[in-house]
Each structure stands twice: as C-alpha cells, then as structure tokens.
Enzyme design. Structure first.
Site, PDB file in Angstrom:
ATOM      1  N   GLU A 123      61.464  49.569  28.076  1.00  0.00           N
ATOM      2  CA  GLU A 123      62.464  50.833  28.367  1.00  0.00           C
ATOM      3  C   GLU A 123      61.809  51.829  27.254  1.00  0.00           C
ATOM      4  OE1 GLU A 123      66.231  50.078  28.110  1.00  0.00           O
ATOM      5  OE2 GLU A 123      66.390  48.707  29.430  1.00  0.00           O
TER       6      GLU A 123
ATOM      7  N   GLU B 155      68.353  43.003  28.739  1.00  0.00           N
ATOM      8  CA  GLU B 155      68.271  42.858  27.305  1.00  0.00           C
ATOM      9  C   GLU B 155      69.317  41.618  27.005  1.00  0.00           C
ATOM     10  OE1 GLU B 155      69.843  46.714  25.949  1.00  0.00           O
ATOM     11  OE2 GLU B 155      67.668  47.637  26.362  1.00  0.00           O
TER      12      GLU B 155
END
Length: 876
Positions: free
Chosen positions: A548, A482
């Site tokens: 995710e 991320e």
C-alpha cells in the site's frame, strides 16, 4: 466435516462465472419486498402464491435493502452531498429496521427425470428460505459470502406457478459507526464487509449491505449435476510470448458430480480440447457427491496467458459434460487460461518476486476495495473498471481484506485484460486487533479472536476458493489486510484447505508480512499515503514489495459537480480548511502543492490545478519504483486506484467512471518501455519491462521555454536497455543549470526506434528555484486545431495540432460530450489524456465508448492550461 447439510441443502456447489450451464437462468426481476414489521404471517403463508402482497415495494435483486429504498425514492442518494448523514443507521434503529422479506414468483416445472436446482450466490447476512408453503433450510443460513444450492424438484407447484420467499436478516452485530476504521470494530464479529461501519475513505453504509446482494439462479439438469470443476495448468520452463512454437503444457481437471437420484448412475465425464476427447467412465452412488479426476492432458503448442504488458491474454473454452448413455445429464462451459505462476524470494531486495510462465514480472499494482459500496455490481461496470486498470499499464489488482471475495464477473474482466489478482481473505488489522485503538469497543485480545464463528470462516473460505480458483488472473492468496486471522483459522486455511483445494498459488499470511517484504526501514510495512514531493519516490527507499503506497485523487470540476452541491463548491484553503461536504467526503489536504501553481480562484480552478499535482504524483510514484527495479523493489501496489463511494481521495477515476489525471500520470509512468528523468539529480533513465533487449534506441532530449516555446536540443544518441531492467543513461543537470531559468522550464524526452518510430515520450514541467510554477502561470494562450472523426459506431479518432509558432499547448483535457444534454459520456476510454502538444506537433487520440448505452449525437470537448475550451463535432 466443514459443512452443515440437510436433505435439501447442498452447500458450496455453485460454479464460477466462466462456467455456463446449459439450462440456467437468473431470477433478477419481478421481486417484491417489505419490512418484517409490516407482515404478521409466517414464511409458509407468505410463500403461497395465493397470499396477496399488499403495499410491497418492487425490490432490486441482486441488491441491498438500501438500494431498493433508494430506487423507490424512500431515501435520498447517500453518495450525494450530506444525504448519507440523515439516513437512519441500523446501530441506532435496531436490526428490524433493515430486516426484510423478499418474494419472487416464477414459472417452472420438472419434466420426467429432471432435477431443478435453486442457487443463491450471496445473501447478507442470514436468511430463511420458503418455496410454495414449505421451508427449504432446516437451519438459518449464515454468512455474507456463503453460496448455497437447493434441490427444489419435489417442491415445485404442479401447475408451474411458484413463489419463493426469503427472510433476510442483517449482521447480528452491526457495530457503532463512531468514526473509527470499521466503526467500533464489532462489525468484524460477523463474516461480512467491515467497511460498512465506516473507514477513512467512506461513511457508513446504513443498512450494512443487508440484502440478496448477489445473483439467484435456477438450473435444470438430469440426474447428475456437475459442480465446482477445477482446472490446473502446468507450464514448465521459461517461456516467451512471441515464441512461434511453445513446448507442451499439462491440463489437469476434476469436478464434483452430484447424483440426485435414488439409483446408481453409470456414465462418462468428458471434455474436448485440441481435437482430442479426454474422458473417464464412472459409477456414481445414489444421493451422493463424488469428486472425479480426469486423466491429465498434454496440450501441444499451447497459447499462453500473460499479464498485461507482457503478452496476450489467450483464453480457452471447453465443454465439460456428463453423459449417461447417449444423453447429456449436465454440461458446463469453462473458460480458462494456460499459465503458471510461481514465486521466489529475492535476497537482494528482501522481498517476494513473482514469475509468470518462468519469467520474472515487476509488479505494478493497484488496491481495490469493491466496485460499488452498495453492491450494485454489473458485468459492464467491472469491464470498464478493469479496462481502466489495464489502461494505466498496471499488471495487478489487490482485493483489500475489509471487503469481499470479488465476484466471478470481476475475475472474468481480469482474465480478459491481463490483471493478476492478489486476493485477501476478509480480515483487517483495524477491526481485528492489530493496534490499540480508543475508537474500538473491545480490547485487542478480544478483537484478535474475531469473527465469532471460526467454523463459518473455514466453511466460507472453502466455498470461495472453489468459486474463483479456475481464473488465470488469480495469482495470490492473502490471509488478511495487515493481520492474519486467528490461528485456528489461519493454520487450517494455509496448511490444509488451500493445498487441498488449490495448491497452485502462493499464500501470504497477511498483506505486509515478512513473507512479502522484509520490514527493513521501520513502520508497519506499507505507506506513505499522503501527497509527496515527487523526489521522494525516487530517492527515499520504502518497503521492497509495498502492498500500500499512495496519495491523492480529487477529480476534475465536472466530477465534483456530480456529488457536491453548488453552494459547497468552495476551494479548500491551506492549511487544511475545507468545506463540510468536502470533509464528509474524506478530503485529504494537498492545497500546499496546489498553491505552487497559484492560489485557486474558485473550485473549478482548484480542480484543474489539482490535476497537475495528481499527474505528477502518480507518474513519479511508478517511475521512482521502476528506477530501482530489482535493486530496492520487486513491486508496488498503489493505495488505492478506485473508490466505491464519492470520496475525495485515492482514485484514478471517480465513482461515476470519469477519469482524472491520476490515471494518465500513472499510465505514463508505468509504460512497458519508458524514458524518464529523475527529478533529484536530472538523470535520464530507460525502463524496459519486456523479456528482450531493446537495441538501437534513439533518445532526444529538448527543453522548452515556458513563455516563448523556444526549444533547445541537448542530445540525440543511440542507446540500448536490457530485458526487465532500468538503466541510467546520462544526467542533464548541468544543461538545466546552464539555462539559468529561474521560473521554470519544460523538459521533453522522446525515445525512437531505429525506424524513427516514437516508442515513448515524456514531458516534465520543472518549477522555478523557489519551488513554484511561476512561468506556468504566465504562459501565453494558444489555440489547437482539432478535428474528430468516427471510425465506427463506438470509436472516435481525434487529431490535435499545435502551430510551430505557438508555445506548448499544455495539459489538455479531452472529454466526450452528449451534444443534447451537454453531459459527459461515461465511461469513455482515451488512448491518452491530459496531454501536451509541442510547437509544430500533431497528436492523434482514440476515444472508445459503448454506443448502446450512449445514444444521441456527440461532440469532443478539449480545453487546457493555456488552451480555451473547444467543442468539436464528430464527422461521420
């Protein structure tokens, strides 16, 4: 230059697993250790075999300090109950508390012309190294993942009795474990595992994984040592796994050759493949490392490597040799697979799309943290965990950036079972500054520059790329979780290191970047993470290649008993009130969904009902994504499929390798050829992940009354489904409404071949009009006829039959039990589990286990929602 060198240290020369030297052995026993406070002597004295080791502890190597303390009963098991809370944390004790000397005595001599090498594959975080009274490294060695190789030939004792001493220091900045993601974030100032300061799925590891955590080897060669072989396979065109004749593939191979002698060496680097010898004559300068590229080899009719669900995982083994005259100086056995992975932007979905050997592959993946939070790795455990992922019908595992570059043993298992790997580098948005976070010590601008040593990050990246690049399972590189690393790490990594050292795999800047999946719906490019209404996965579009997306994962009662004390085995109550031990182990509330099956009477009842939620969640997740294959999505990666600690979330099997219903719901929903029903509109669909059209498929749709077991046949019809697609067949919403069943009903879908072979089956349990499973709670008891027979030493065939006069025998858990102890045999692998048996139906389940690790007589345990427990002896 990226590498620091001394007259002894040659960095980055260790080889991947799958590369086996002729004369290499591991130093993995007979180690001793003591805290730095207990000794006054310096390393030169400690490393003398004459120095006595008084009151030193037997040390676990590979392992961490905490592992050694646990094995010596100095601390309680940090995975059990609240024990971890009471282990001293390095942030409060100071680094010396976990700074340790490690010592190993070993026998070794060098014959005339031989070179002896000491290889360390990973020490966390810094170390100084001494052998027989001499210091080997000029500068302290830093970095958890950095390998090192030392030529110790001239430092061996003449009598062959040697002592190695290693002073291991923790990360410089261990971070405050204040409850934030990575604690206060400062753990990321080092290049180490960020999760060790705590995360939302784990409590802090109190020593921050300090120790000689990875393998230590001695290798013997002659003058020339082969290091870091590199294999590239080129597979042009569009292939199919079942083609009898494959067009040729090209094999490219190079290696680093280190001439440790003071003279030039003439010789030949060579390997043999398909009855051909590929070689090159070279002259190597003294005391130099030279990269040698062999001629390209065209391999006729290659046996290709495919991801799980698409074809076989064919692997080749070759021996790479350096010959000087007729004498082998060094030889490495290299395992590799012939395959080519490419990527293409899908403009329709707005996401990246993966191709293997020219064929598009719909990604069905799981996120992986690390096998064990205390780094207690083993080839056997890796094999079991990756096999579970294969059994879930997944084809990819993503290695999350807050952990490590996974070990070669992990990749070896992925090569074997066909799991593509998406490998993050070691940065995470939580610690590295993506978000404003009041739990963090420093501001975003400062955290954005972590780690402190950017040159070390590039050195480590160079090393780790070389470590794993030969594995066919390695599919993608990723800059971080991320977030990208700082630009002066990212740009040379992306534009220089990877193209030079690999250049065959796509690099994503970060895990949810636009280069992976366009952010078209808001948010941060991944999720959701909590338990969902199953209709959500079908009807609400998320990110087109979601890195995710996940949900819950509480294990069954036997799992809970392993780490929750009896007095704390209390079921959570809605809304979101759980026992303190459950909370400490990161429980996610999903009582609201459990309560739809009736309020839990106790923890055992709660755990059983939780499995129903687990199964439905993960079946629906993968079915929902598959229903929009190539339209909304090119893939999804579940957060997450395993836990390295005894956490109560995100796992298909527990830390002890015991399966739960998440695994089998996901296995069902991820089938390569699959029949399914959309819960939003009761549309029956077919999914075909294969490369060929499937024709003449017979579809049977039935409903079953939950109370009586009476069935109603809706339809039998032939159909077909194209290659790599999902297809709507017909809706049964009108039929279901016509049943007028207010309290719930079973829907059975079965798909047959023209030869009446069962290809796929699926059983849905639908709630009543109020959203509760009232009829399930009123089901009559039934009894299964069960028999078990040993096929051979480690395989059992289990047959279960339900009489045609019975109701459905619903949601049966199977376990393999040690008859003497009454404990489950772990790990055990089931061809199916949490299965339902229709009236008049017989099912056969295979059970595999490892006989050598599980001695003694065994039984099979079977129990279900409306089936009482049976213990069945296994017939020989």
């Amino acid at each position: 230059m990226l590498h620091k060198k001394s007259h002894l240290l040659i960095s980055l020369l260790f080889l991947t697993l799958g590369l086996y030297a002729q004369n290499r052995y591991e130093l993995n026993s007979g180690w001793y250790c003591t805290n730095i406070k207990n000794v006054k002597e310096k390393g030169e004295v400690i490393s003398s075999s004459r120095n006595k080791l008084t009151d030193w502890l037997p040390a676990t190597v590979p392992g961490t300090v905490l592992t050694t303390l646990l094995n010596n009963k100095q601390v309680a098991d940090p995975f059990y109950g609240m024990n971890n809370k009471y282990i001293p944390d390095i942030y409060f004790t100071g680094n010396d508390h976990y700074t340790y000397w490690f010592v190993k005595d070993f026998k070794e001599k060098a014959a005339s012309g031989e070179q002896v090498w000491l290889q360390l594959r990973g020490v966390n975080y810094k170390y100084d190294l001494f052998l027989n009274g001499k210091k080997l490294n000029e500068n302290v060695h830093e970095g958890m993942l950095m390998r090192a190789q030392f030529n110790i030939t001239n430092y061996l004792a003449k009598d062959g009795n040697n002592r190695l001493a290693v002073l291991v220091l923790p990360p410089d900045v261990p971070g405050n474990p204040n409850g934030g993601q990575g604690g206060d974030g400062t753990i990321a100032k080092n290049l180490t595992t960020q999760y060790t300061a705590g995360w939302d799925w784990i409590q802090p590891m109190r020593d921050r994984n300090t120790g000689i955590w990875d393998k230590v080897f001695i290798e013997k060669t002659n003058a020339v040592n082969i290091n870091n072989p590199y294999i590239v396979t080129l597979v042009p065109g569009v292939r199919k796994p079942d083609d009898v004749k494959q067009t040729p593939a090209t094999i490219k191979l190079s290696a680093e050759l280190t001439n440790a002698s003071n003279q030039s060496v003439n010789g030949v680097l060579q390997y043999q493949l398909a009855n051909k010898t590929i070689s090159k004559a070279v002259t190597l300068a003294p005391n130099k490392t030279t990269t040698v590229k062999l001629p390209d080899f065209v391999l006729e009719n290659p046996k290709l490597w495919w991801p799980n669900g698409y074809g076989e995982q064919n692997l080749y083994n070759i021996k790479l040799q350096f010959l000087s005259g007729q004498k082998i100086s060094d030889e490495e056995t290299i395992q590799f697979g012939v395959r080519q992975i490419t990527n293409q932007w899908n403009a329709h979905t707005g996401s990246m799309q993966a191709f293997v050997n020219g064929q598009k592959v719909f990604i069905k993946g799981g996120n992986w943290i690390i096998s064990d939070a205390m780094l207690r790795f083993s080839e056997q455990r890796y094999n079991a965990e990756i096999r579970f992922h294969r059994d879930m019908n997944l084809n990819l595992i993503r290695i999350w950036g807050g952990a490590i570059t996974e070990r070669p043993e992990f990749y070896k298992a992925c090569d074997k079972y066909g799991l593509l790997v998406f490998q993050d580098f070691w940065f995470s948005g939580d610690c590295n500054g993506r978000w404003l976070d009041p739990m963090k010590k420093e501001d975003q601008w400062t955290r954005r520059k972590y780690p402190d040593d950017h040159q070390l990050a590039l050195q480590t990246a160079t090393d780790q790329i070389k470590l794993i690049r030969n594995h066919p399972s390695l599919a993608f590189w990723c800059g971080g979780n991320e977030i990208t690393p700082p630009d002066d790490i990212l740009i040379p990594l992306r534009d220089s290191l990877l193209p030079t050292l690999d250049g065959t795999r796509y690099f994503f800047d970060y895990s949810n970047s636009d280069s992976m999946s366009l952010n078209t719906i808001g948010g941060n490019g991944d999720g959701p993470y909590s338990v969902q209404d199953t209709k959500t996965f079908w009807s609400r579009k998320t990110f087109p290649y979601n890195s995710e997306v996940g949900s819950v994962g509480v294990g069954d009662y036997a799992s809970l008993q392993r780490f929750i004390p009896a007095q704390n085995l209390v079921p959570p109550k809605y809304p979101s009130h759980a026992d303190s031990v459950w909370e400490y182990h990161k429980y996610i509330s999903y009582e609201h969904y459990v309560d739809q099956y009736g309020a839990a009477k106790d923890a055992k009842d709660f755990a059983m009902k939780a499995q129903l939620v687990n199964y439905n969640q993960y079946r629906a997740l993968m079915e929902g994504f598959s229903s929009h294959m190539w339209d909304w999505y090119t893939g999804s990666i579940i957060w997450k499929t395993q836990n390295p600690w005894t956490a109560l979330r995100g796992q298909m099997y527990d830390y002890y390798l015991d399966v739960n219903a998440c695994l089998y719901g996901l296995r069902k929903g991820s089938e390569s050829l699959h029949v399914m029903m959309n819960p939003s509109d009761s549309m029956v669909m077919l999914v075909n992940n294969g490369f060929d059209i499937r024709r003449n498929l017979m579809l049977e749709v039935k409903t079953y009354d939950m109370l009586t077991g009476k069935d109603s046949l809706y339809s039998l019809l032939f159909n077909e489904v194209g290659a790599s697609m999902s297809k709507k067949v017909f809706p049964i919403s009108g039929f279901l409404k016509g049943l007028n069943n207010k309290e719930g009903v079973f829907v059975s879908l079965k798909l047959f071949s023209e030869q009446k072979q069962l290809l796929s089956e699926n059983l849905y349990w639908l709630p009543g009009v109020d959203g509760n499973y009232t009829a399930l709670q009123q089901m009559k008891k039934t009894k299964l006829t069960v028999s078990a027979k040993r096929i051979n030493g480690s395989h059992v065939s289990l047959t279960v039959t339900n009489d045609k006069a019975n109701p459905i025998a619903f949601f049966n858990r199977i376990a393999l039990i040690n008859k003497q102890s009454g404990q489950r045999v772990l790990p055990a692998f089931f061809s199916d589990n949490y299965l339902s048996v229709l009236p008049g139906e017989t099912k056969t389940i295979t059970i595999d286990f490892t006989e050598k690790d599980n001695k003694g007589e065994k039984q099979v345990q079977v129990y279900g929602w409306n089936v009482d427990e049976q213990l069945v002896d296994i017939k020989e």
